[in-house]
Each structure stands twice: as structure tokens, then as C-alpha cells.
Scaffold this motif. Structure first.
Motif, PDB file in Angstrom:
ATOM      1  N   UNK A  76       1.045  -1.133  -0.008  1.00  0.00           N
ATOM      2  CA  UNK A  76       0.070  -0.165  -0.083  1.00  0.00           C
ATOM      3  C   UNK A  76       0.906   1.284  -0.025  1.00  0.00           C
ATOM      4  N   UNK A  77       0.307   2.175  -0.628  1.00  0.00           N
ATOM      5  CA  UNK A  77       1.199   3.475  -0.607  1.00  0.00           C
ATOM      6  C   UNK A  77       0.235   4.841  -0.203  1.00  0.00           C
ATOM      7  N   UNK A  78       0.935   5.848   0.143  1.00  0.00           N
ATOM      8  CA  UNK A  78      -0.109   6.883   0.664  1.00  0.00           C
ATOM      9  C   UNK A  78      -0.193   7.897  -0.336  1.00  0.00           C
ATOM     10  N   UNK A  79       0.703   8.291  -1.224  1.00  0.00           N
ATOM     11  CA  UNK A  79       0.471   9.319  -2.317  1.00  0.00           C
ATOM     12  C   UNK A  79       0.402   8.712  -3.663  1.00  0.00           C
ATOM     13  N   UNK A  80      -0.282   9.254  -4.577  1.00  0.00           N
ATOM     14  CA  UNK A  80      -0.448   8.498  -5.913  1.00  0.00           C
ATOM     15  C   UNK A  80      -1.366   9.096  -6.677  1.00  0.00           C
ATOM     16  N   UNK A  81      -1.503   8.832  -7.902  1.00  0.00           N
ATOM     17  CA  UNK A  81      -2.504   9.418  -8.881  1.00  0.00           C
ATOM     18  C   UNK A  81      -4.107   9.186  -8.394  1.00  0.00           C
ATOM     19  N   UNK A  82      -4.220   8.169  -7.763  1.00  0.00           N
ATOM     20  CA  UNK A  82      -5.906   7.996  -7.068  1.00  0.00           C
ATOM     21  C   UNK A  82      -5.596   8.181  -5.966  1.00  0.00           C
ATOM     22  N   UNK A  83      -4.612   8.293  -5.084  1.00  0.00           N
ATOM     23  CA  UNK A  83      -4.640   8.547  -3.751  1.00  0.00           C
ATOM     24  C   UNK A  83      -4.564  10.250  -3.574  1.00  0.00           C
ATOM     25  N   UNK A  84      -4.260  10.705  -4.376  1.00  0.00           N
ATOM     26  CA  UNK A  84      -4.049  12.214  -4.170  1.00  0.00           C
ATOM     27  C   UNK A  84      -2.742  12.460  -3.393  1.00  0.00           C
ATOM     28  N   UNK A  85      -2.431  13.665  -2.837  1.00  0.00           N
ATOM     29  CA  UNK A  85      -1.433  13.771  -1.955  1.00  0.00           C
ATOM     30  C   UNK A  85      -0.933  15.399  -2.188  1.00  0.00           C
ATOM     31  N   UNK A  86      -0.121  16.057  -1.587  1.00  0.00           N
ATOM     32  CA  UNK A  86       0.337  17.394  -1.415  1.00  0.00           C
ATOM     33  C   UNK A  86       1.068  17.858  -2.600  1.00  0.00           C
ATOM     34  N   UNK A  87       1.632  16.746  -3.583  1.00  0.00           N
ATOM     35  CA  UNK A  87       2.458  17.099  -4.736  1.00  0.00           C
ATOM     36  C   UNK A  87       1.761  16.637  -5.849  1.00  0.00           C
ATOM     37  N   UNK A  88       0.484  16.389  -5.769  1.00  0.00           N
ATOM     38  CA  UNK A  88      -0.369  16.183  -7.252  1.00  0.00           C
ATOM     39  C   UNK A  88      -0.088  17.083  -8.307  1.00  0.00           C
ATOM     40  N   UNK A  89      -0.307  16.715  -9.474  1.00  0.00           N
ATOM     41  CA  UNK A  89      -0.606  15.292 -10.011  1.00  0.00           C
ATOM     42  C   UNK A  89       0.697  14.469  -9.867  1.00  0.00           C
ATOM     43  N   UNK A  90       0.283  12.910  -9.693  1.00  0.00           N
ATOM     44  CA  UNK A  90       1.512  12.266  -9.710  1.00  0.00           C
ATOM     45  C   UNK A  90       1.726  11.419 -10.828  1.00  0.00           C
ATOM     46  N   UNK A  91       1.244  12.014 -12.098  1.00  0.00           N
ATOM     47  CA  UNK A  91       1.655  11.621 -13.444  1.00  0.00           C
ATOM     48  C   UNK A  91       2.472  12.639 -14.104  1.00  0.00           C
ATOM     49  N   UNK A  92       3.549  12.045 -14.535  1.00  0.00           N
ATOM     50  CA  UNK A  92       4.259  13.174 -15.162  1.00  0.00           C
ATOM     51  C   UNK A  92       3.867  13.930 -16.400  1.00  0.00           C
ATOM     52  N   UNK A  93       3.090  13.243 -17.257  1.00  0.00           N
ATOM     53  CA  UNK A  93       2.579  13.855 -18.396  1.00  0.00           C
ATOM     54  C   UNK A  93       1.670  15.141 -18.056  1.00  0.00           C
ATOM     55  N   UNK A  94       1.295  15.177 -16.754  1.00  0.00           N
ATOM     56  CA  UNK A  94       0.397  16.158 -16.163  1.00  0.00           C
ATOM     57  C   UNK A  94       1.137  17.339 -15.538  1.00  0.00           C
ATOM     58  N   UNK A  95       2.476  17.187 -15.630  1.00  0.00           N
ATOM     59  CA  UNK A  95       3.363  18.109 -14.832  1.00  0.00           C
ATOM     60  C   UNK A  95       4.344  18.884 -16.004  1.00  0.00           C
ATOM     61  N   UNK A  96       3.934  18.865 -17.215  1.00  0.00           N
ATOM     62  CA  UNK A  96       4.809  19.395 -18.290  1.00  0.00           C
ATOM     63  C   UNK A  96       5.464  20.798 -18.091  1.00  0.00           C
ATOM     64  N   UNK A  97       4.795  21.808 -17.668  1.00  0.00           N
ATOM     65  CA  UNK A  97       5.304  23.140 -17.423  1.00  0.00           C
ATOM     66  C   UNK A  97       6.317  23.053 -16.557  1.00  0.00           C
ATOM     67  N   UNK A  98       6.002  22.074 -15.587  1.00  0.00           N
ATOM     68  CA  UNK A  98       7.216  22.097 -14.629  1.00  0.00           C
ATOM     69  C   UNK A  98       8.568  21.751 -15.096  1.00  0.00           C
ATOM     70  N   UNK A  99       8.676  20.663 -15.979  1.00  0.00           N
ATOM     71  CA  UNK A  99       9.774  20.423 -16.736  1.00  0.00           C
ATOM     72  C   UNK A  99      10.446  21.294 -17.584  1.00  0.00           C
ATOM     73  N   UNK A 100       9.516  21.961 -18.396  1.00  0.00           N
ATOM     74  CA  UNK A 100      10.169  23.047 -19.293  1.00  0.00           C
ATOM     75  C   UNK A 100      10.693  24.189 -18.492  1.00  0.00           C
ATOM     76  N   UNK A 101      10.045  24.559 -17.395  1.00  0.00           N
ATOM     77  CA  UNK A 101      10.700  25.794 -16.569  1.00  0.00           C
ATOM     78  C   UNK A 101      12.103  25.377 -16.113  1.00  0.00           C
TER      79      UNK A 101
END
Length: 434
Positions: A103-128
Motif C-alpha cells: 500500500x502507499x500513501x500518495x499517488x494518482x488515485x490517492x492524491x497528495x500534497x504534490x499532485x498530480x502524480x503523473x508526469x505527463x500532467x506536470x509538463x510545464x514544471x519540466x519545461x521551466x
RNA sequence: GGGGCCGUCGCCUAGCGGUCUAGGGCGCCAGCCUUUCAAGCUGGAGGUCACGGGUUCGAAUCCCGUCGGCCCUACCA
């Protein structure tokens, strides 16, 4: 020391580039406080197929470490290669790992303080971050086409030279490069590796490792489609998500210097790293489909119970130093130790897995076993037949489906006949003789 | 080709300079138990610790070299 991180990186939402509320990964309004001593580990599969038993072993070690340190386990989906996506792969991760009791605490379906946990949804972060690296002169735009790169490689091979990017774009004046980027010319962003020097690191499994920088390639960090490569995405996410320990397969060890260079450029605290040995096939190559079943689902369908798989897997690459080796998950959480993890790869031994399966089946109580057995029987099979067969099957347990077919033929004949029905294989002829 | 990592019975491994005539488990072999058995119980075979040099009174354990295997060397992870 993990306390050198700037406040802005402890609270990613406060960082300047992210203040605008247009970004999906914003977490303003739900600030979480993380102590620098918190254990936060992650497993990061790419959704390119069914959950592989080898990556389960790495995940298991992450899980055990998180549990015994009262830490947090995070699932992050690394789907930065659009071409290799396989639908249903994320379901496979959830199904397989849950079945195994991880079991895990944070993830795409669990959510968490650093959501989203799917990299394709964080593209602007990497570009910056890629652009920041360019601004710091730790990376540079590269305008080479795939075709040129392929041709370059071919020529290098023909001349028996080392096949490596020839760094032509590294020599373009920054102003000119800037201009071409602004003009919309397609480009990637490459890491600018120093031409000389060495880089060293203390790995938790491999101890001291080091590289000559002259041997490290100017790898692509950001692809021309705007997606990051693994090298950029892991470092950025591990830092932003406050990962304290990076545990992964040791096939990643050769690219560690690139990651280290990125941490260095940003002046970020480098997390602890442990590179685990791989699970190998009988030919001592990395375990893959050509060696047979590798998907967790296949093992489940074959009648292995999760307890056995977990126990067996834990013991490839780790040993407690005592002579006991039958463990439940709870016991593993107590006993597993990072400093006892093996350096050398371990071969997947099916016979040994089968033995663990027998051992753990015998440890099941009868009701529990009847319950699990039911899943393998045809719908409408008699519950009584199952229950009465449990003690007998348990005695000679092999992976299940075979025996289940036999046990469904139980009649109320003498006990010796019933006994033989239990162990005989399900081949039609033998079956008939029951 | 270049770089990195690894190297104890067929396989998983214990071992961190003397207690090792290298221990345990899987598998294998034999006996027992069983009408029968791939289960169980008991016992056995199996390793000159990759190889070669050192260091040391003493090395699987420390150092150097050699060989072998694997991994990486993609706008894959």
C-alpha cells in the motif's frame, strides 16, 4: 545533511515560477509541512505494459523501508514516452500491488500534497526547469534533427569511434541559440556536461562509485515534443516531492552522474540513493518475457499466493543473516535491512518459488484457504466440496488450478481414493482414474 | 568500441582477518511414512570461496592485476 534546501524548495508552491495559479500542480491553500528528516520514498513505473515481477521487488523494498521508518510511500507514473504507453497499465500496477499487500500513501488515485502524480500532467514544471538550466549555462538548446543524429552515429560506428553526441550545438553562441529558439525552431535541450573532472557518489548499496566527466554524454533533457526525458523528470520530481531516498534498479547506476550534475546545477540537496541488483533469468540476463511469466497477474492466475511471492522476492537480493527464511510481510517489515541488500544480481528460481508457495499455503487457516480456492472453481461449485478438500489439498499443495480441478471430482469413497485425487495432475487420463 | 557494476555449491544465500575441515534453504539422491505420490520426516552428495600475484604468523574475508558476466552507451524508461 538534508537541511540545505531553500525554503522555496520545501514549499514548492511558493516557488516563483509556480505562483501563477494556472498550473495544475499548484497546492496553494493546502500547505503541508515536511520535516527534512521525513522518510519519503517512491516507486515510479512507466505504464508500458503489465506490472513486472522484477519491478515488484524494487517496490517491495521501497515499501518495507517506508514502513519500518514510519515514512511515506509514493506512486508516481513516469509516462514521458508517449509512444510506449499501454492502456490499462496503471490498473495493472494497482491490481498487482494491492493483491500483494503493498500500500502507499500518495499517488494518482490517492492524491497528495504534490499532485498530480503523473508526469505527463506536470509538463510545464519540466519545461521551466530545463529553461532555468539553460539560463544557468548548465544546459543548451540543440537543433540537431533525429536524422542528423542517426547519420552521425552511423559514421562514428563506421570509423570505429565512440558513438556519442558530437556537441555541435554546444558551440552555438547563446545569443544566436536564443534567437533560434524564439523564432520557433524545433529543438531539444541537452545537459552541458563539464569537459573534465570527476564526479563521485556514495551509494547505499554499492558504496563509493565515481565517473570521469569526459565519459558522460550531453544527454537530452527535454525532447522536441516538450516532454522531458527520464533524467530531467526524475530529478525535478524527486526534489519537488521531497523524496529522501531514491531506490531503483542498478541498471540506472550508469546515468547517476547526469542526475548528480542536475542536482548540482540547481544547488539542490541530493537524496540518498540505493541501486538494487536486478532479478535475472536462468541465463543471468535481466528477467524478461522470454524467460517465461513475468507479469504479476500471470502468477496470480497460476495459483501462487501473494504471501509466497513476497517472501520469495524479498530473498532475492536480501538475506537476514540468520538461518530463518520463511517470513510474513509483517516480519519482513521488522527484519529487512538496507545494509543487508546484495550487490550482485539474483536468478529467478521457479522451484524455490514453488516451495515457498507450499510453505505459505500450509500456513493458511482452512477457512481462509477455502475462500481463496473458490476463486479458481467454476461458478456454482459446491462450497462443501471445497471445505472438505482443504485439509487434503493443503497437505500436498502445488500451485492451485491443477489441484482444484481434481478436487471438484471428489466423491465420498474411501479416504485413500480422495487422497490420490488431491495430488494427481489434471491430465484427462489421470483425472479419469480418480 | 567506451563507461559502470558484479563474481561463495546448479540456484537463493551466511560469512566483514583466526571460532571455516566454508553454514542454511531450494533443487538433486537415498531411506522412512504411504496401496500409490511430485506432500511430510530423516540422512547424503555437491563449493580448491572466478583466476594469478601480493600484505599478514594467519585471507573467502585487505591490496594489485587478469579473466568472465551483466547493465548503460536512444528526442525508452
Amino acid at each position: 545533511m538534508r537541511c540545505g534546501a531553500a525554503l522555496s524548495s520545501v514549499f514548492p508552491a511558493l516557488r516563483a515560477p509556480h505562483r501563477a495559479s494556472t498550473h495544475p500542480f499548484e497546492c496553494i491553500g493546502s500547505l503541508h509541512l515536511f520535516l527534512v528528516t521525513d522518510v519519503r520514498v517512491r516507486f515510479a513505473p512507466s505504464p508500458t505494459g503489465e506490472l513486472h515481477i522484477g519491478s515488484v521487488r524494487t517496490t517491495l523494498y521501497n515499501f518495507l523501508f517506508a514502513r519500518q521508518n514510519k515514512g511515506t510511500l509514493i506512486l508516481r507514473i513516469e509516462d514521458t514516452d508517449q509512444e510506449r504507453l499501454v492502456p490499462g497499465a496503471i490498473d495493472s500496477v494497482y491490481d498487482g500491488l494491492h493483491w500483494l499487500g503493498i500500500r502507499w500513501e500518495e499517488g494518482p488515485r490517492e492524491g497528495g500534497p504534490f499532485a498530480p502524480y503523473v508526469q505527463s500532467e506536470r509538463l510545464p514544471l519540466y519545461r521551466e526547469h530545463a529553461e532555468a538550466l539553460v539560463a544557468m549555462d548548465a544546459a543548451y538548446p540543440c537543433f540537431c534533427t533525429k536524422e542528423r543524429l542517426a547519420q552521425m552515429r552511423e559514421e562514428q560506428q563506421a570509423r570505429k569511434e565512440i558513438t556519442r553526441y558530437d556537441r555541435v550545438c554546444r558551440r552555438i553562441a547563446p545569443a544566436e541559440a536564443r534567437q533560434r529558439v524564439d523564432d520557433g525552431e524545433p529543438h531539444t535541450i541537452r545537459l552541458k556536461v563539464p569537459e573534465t573532472g570527476t564526479i563521485a557518489y556514495h551509494d547505499l548499496v554499492h558504496d563509493d562509485v565515481k565517473w570521469e566527466l569526459k565519459d558522460v554524454e550531453d544527454s537530452i533533457l527535454l525532447k522536441s515534443d516538450g516532454f522531458p526525458t527520464y533524467h530531467l523528470a526524475v530529478v525535478v520530481d524527486d526534489h519537488v516531492m521531497r523524496i529522501s531516498h531514491v531506490f531503483r534498479g542498478d541498471d540506472w547506476l550508469p546515468s547517476l552522474p547526469k542526475h548528480l550534475l542536475i542536482y548540482q546545477a540547481f544547488k539542490w540537496q541530493v537524496p540518498e540513493h540505493a541501486h538494487f541488483p536486478n532479478v535475472l533469468g536462468p541465463d543471468h540476463k535481466k528477467l524478461s518475457k522470454r524467460h517465461g511469466a513475468t507479469a504479476v497477474r500471470e502468477f496470480r492466475d497460476q495459483g501462487y499466493i501473494p504471501e509466497a511471492i513476497v517472501n520469495f522476492l524479498a530473498l532475492i537480493g536480501w538475506a537476514p543473516g540468520t538461518e530463518e527464511e520463511v517470513f510474513t510481510m509483517e516480519q519482513l517489515i521488522q527484519k529487512w535491512r538496507l545494509d543487508q541488500v546484495q550487490k550482485a544480481g539474483g536468478v529467478w528460481d521457479k522451484e524455490r518459488l514453488d516451495w515457498f508457495n507450499r510453505v505459505h499455503i500450509r500456513m493458511l487457516d482452512d477457512d481462509d484457504m477455502a475462500e481463496r480456492l473458490a476463486a479458481f472453481l467454476p461458478a456454482g461449485a459446491s462450497r462443501d466440496v471445497i471445505s472438505s478438500s482443504v485439509p487434503l489439498i493443503k497437505e500436498r499443495s502445488r500451485p492451485w488450478p491443477t489441484r482444484v480441478r481434481c478436487s471438484s471430482s471428489f466423491s465420498s469413497t474411501s479416504s485413500s481414493t480422495r487422497r490420490s485425487c488431491c495430488w494427481r495432475s489434471a491430465s484427462p487420463r489421470r483425472y479419469a482414474s480418480c
